[in-house]
Design an enzyme around this catalytic site. Structure first.
Site, PDB file in Angstrom:
ATOM      1  N   MET A   1     -12.151  -5.757   4.172  1.00  0.00           N
ATOM      2  CA  MET A   1     -11.279  -4.827   4.951  1.00  0.00           C
ATOM      3  C   MET A   1     -11.199  -5.350   6.320  1.00  0.00           C
ATOM      4  SD  MET A   1     -10.423  -2.292   3.040  1.00  0.00           S
ATOM      5  CE  MET A   1      -9.962  -1.343   4.486  1.00  0.00           C
TER       6      MET A   1
ATOM      7  N   MET B   1      -8.949   8.275  -1.233  1.00  0.00           N
ATOM      8  CA  MET B   1      -9.841   8.699  -0.397  1.00  0.00           C
ATOM      9  C   MET B   1     -10.537  10.258  -0.711  1.00  0.00           C
ATOM     10  SD  MET B   1      -8.042   7.406   3.073  1.00  0.00           S
ATOM     11  CE  MET B   1      -6.835   6.048   3.073  1.00  0.00           C
TER      12      MET B   1
ATOM     13  N   HIS C   1      -1.103  -1.352  -4.470  1.00  0.00           N
ATOM     14  CA  HIS C   1      -2.279  -0.844  -3.998  1.00  0.00           C
ATOM     15  C   HIS C   1      -2.483   0.665  -3.767  1.00  0.00           C
ATOM     16  CE1 HIS C   1      -6.171  -1.910  -1.786  1.00  0.00           C
ATOM     17  NE2 HIS C   1      -5.724  -1.030  -1.087  1.00  0.00           N
TER      18      HIS C   1
ATOM     19  N   MET D   1     -11.889   4.696  -2.180  1.00  0.00           N
ATOM     20  CA  MET D   1     -12.773   5.051  -0.789  1.00  0.00           C
ATOM     21  C   MET D   1     -13.484   6.319  -0.965  1.00  0.00           C
ATOM     22  SD  MET D   1     -10.288   3.581   2.172  1.00  0.00           S
ATOM     23  CE  MET D   1      -8.669   3.603   0.966  1.00  0.00           C
TER      24      MET D   1
ATOM     25  N   SER E   1       0.707  -1.180  -0.292  1.00  0.00           N
ATOM     26  CA  SER E   1      -0.059  -0.095  -0.004  1.00  0.00           C
ATOM     27  C   SER E   1       0.989   1.167  -0.003  1.00  0.00           C
ATOM     28  CB  SER E   1      -0.908   0.022   1.192  1.00  0.00           C
ATOM     29  OG  SER E   1      -1.548   1.150   1.390  1.00  0.00           O
TER      30      SER E   1
ATOM     31  N   ASP F   1      -4.672   3.664  -2.579  1.00  0.00           N
ATOM     32  CA  ASP F   1      -5.903   4.258  -1.700  1.00  0.00           C
ATOM     33  C   ASP F   1      -6.161   5.631  -2.280  1.00  0.00           C
ATOM     34  OD1 ASP F   1      -6.123   1.856  -0.033  1.00  0.00           O
ATOM     35  OD2 ASP F   1      -4.139   2.459   0.842  1.00  0.00           O
TER      36      ASP F   1
ATOM     37  N   ASP G   1      -7.207  -6.050   3.439  1.00  0.00           N
ATOM     38  CA  ASP G   1      -6.465  -4.892   3.715  1.00  0.00           C
ATOM     39  C   ASP G   1      -6.596  -4.339   4.810  1.00  0.00           C
ATOM     40  OD1 ASP G   1      -5.423  -2.188   3.235  1.00  0.00           O
ATOM     41  OD2 ASP G   1      -7.071  -1.516   2.000  1.00  0.00           O
TER      42      ASP G   1
ATOM     43  N   HIS H   1      -7.991   1.315  -4.709  1.00  0.00           N
ATOM     44  CA  HIS H   1      -8.966   1.021  -3.848  1.00  0.00           C
ATOM     45  C   HIS H   1      -9.853   2.545  -3.641  1.00  0.00           C
ATOM     46  CE1 HIS H   1      -9.798   0.061   0.718  1.00  0.00           C
ATOM     47  NE2 HIS H   1     -10.934   0.222   0.024  1.00  0.00           N
TER      48      HIS H   1
END
Length: 228
Positions: free
Chosen positions: A141, A39, A35, A72, A10, A37, A175, A70
């Site tokens: 998750m 957000m 990976h 979010m 990540s 992320d 994750d 990912h």
């Protein structure tokens, strides 16, 4: 069984001032994918980066590395085309963030990306079940999404086990809080795509951590195939 063990650092846990070189460092240490992320400050109470950063990373790293996004975000529909154009390989959205998962899955595919579907700890795995035949990967998750460094939630492992039993060839990702101390539980439950943040990124020897995580998963996959 057609799934294999894959380890995806990540990159949010890296030195963000040197994101490109940090990605290269992880790939050189044996990472199978990256990976990323995303957000938005709405779906989760934190803000990270968006498609402009992904586009820069793709140009910097070339076409080889697999980018698992990912997402979010509270409106995952909004970012499918920008992420595809930026060079994302897989678009993993949260089931909790959409009222029309079927249409979103179709849109992601039409834009040339693989489909990942994620669930938060509070969402039952049975809610993901109806979509499992239409996706490439399920993400369970093992912490509340939004912040790194949280404690691994072992009580999420029955979700992973249920998915592996119901959908034997599905890619299943975990994750949150996953590292050398928790990988055995993930692998035994049936996870094969392992996101690891600080355990890999902050290690003095990331290569050995990645190898350890992968080897534990490979052994669990082999044992599962023998047990069948």
């Amino acid at each position: 069984m057609s799934y294999t063990a894959k380890i995806g650092p990540s990159i949010l846990n890296s030195n963000l001032a040197c994101l490109g070189s940090e990605c290269i460092r992880m790939l050189d240490c044996g990472a199978d994918y990256l990976h990323l992320d995303v957000m938005d400050g709405h779906f989760v109470p934190n803000i990270t980066f968006g498609h402009p950063v992904v586009e820069c990373l793709r140009k910097h790293l070339g076409q080889g590395p697999f980018f698992d996004m990912h997402m979010m975000v509270s409106r995952p529909e909004q970012w499918v085309k920008p992420m595809a154009a930026a060079g994302a390989n897989q678009y993993t959205f949260h089931l909790e963030a959409t009222v029309n998962a079927g249409a979103l899955i179709k849109d992601i595919r039409e834009n040339g990306m693989k489909v990942g579907l994620a669930i938060k700890p509070g969402t039952t795995v049975e809610e993901l079940g109806p979509w499992a035949g239409q996706i490439d990967m399920a993400l369970v998750m093992t912490v509340e999404p939004g912040f790194g460094g949280q404690k691994f939630m072992e009580d999420m492992m029955p979700k992973v086990n249920w998915l592996r039993t119901q959908f034997p060839s599905l890619d299943i990702e975990v994750d949150g809080g996953v590292g050398p101390d928790t990988i055995h539980k993930c692998a035994e439950a049936g996870a094969n795509m392992i996101v690891s943040g600080s355990a890999v990124m902050k290690s003095d020897d990331p290569r050995s951590v990645i190898n350890l995580l992968r080897n534990v998963c490979v052994e669990a996959i082999q044992k599962r195939s023998l047990d069948r």
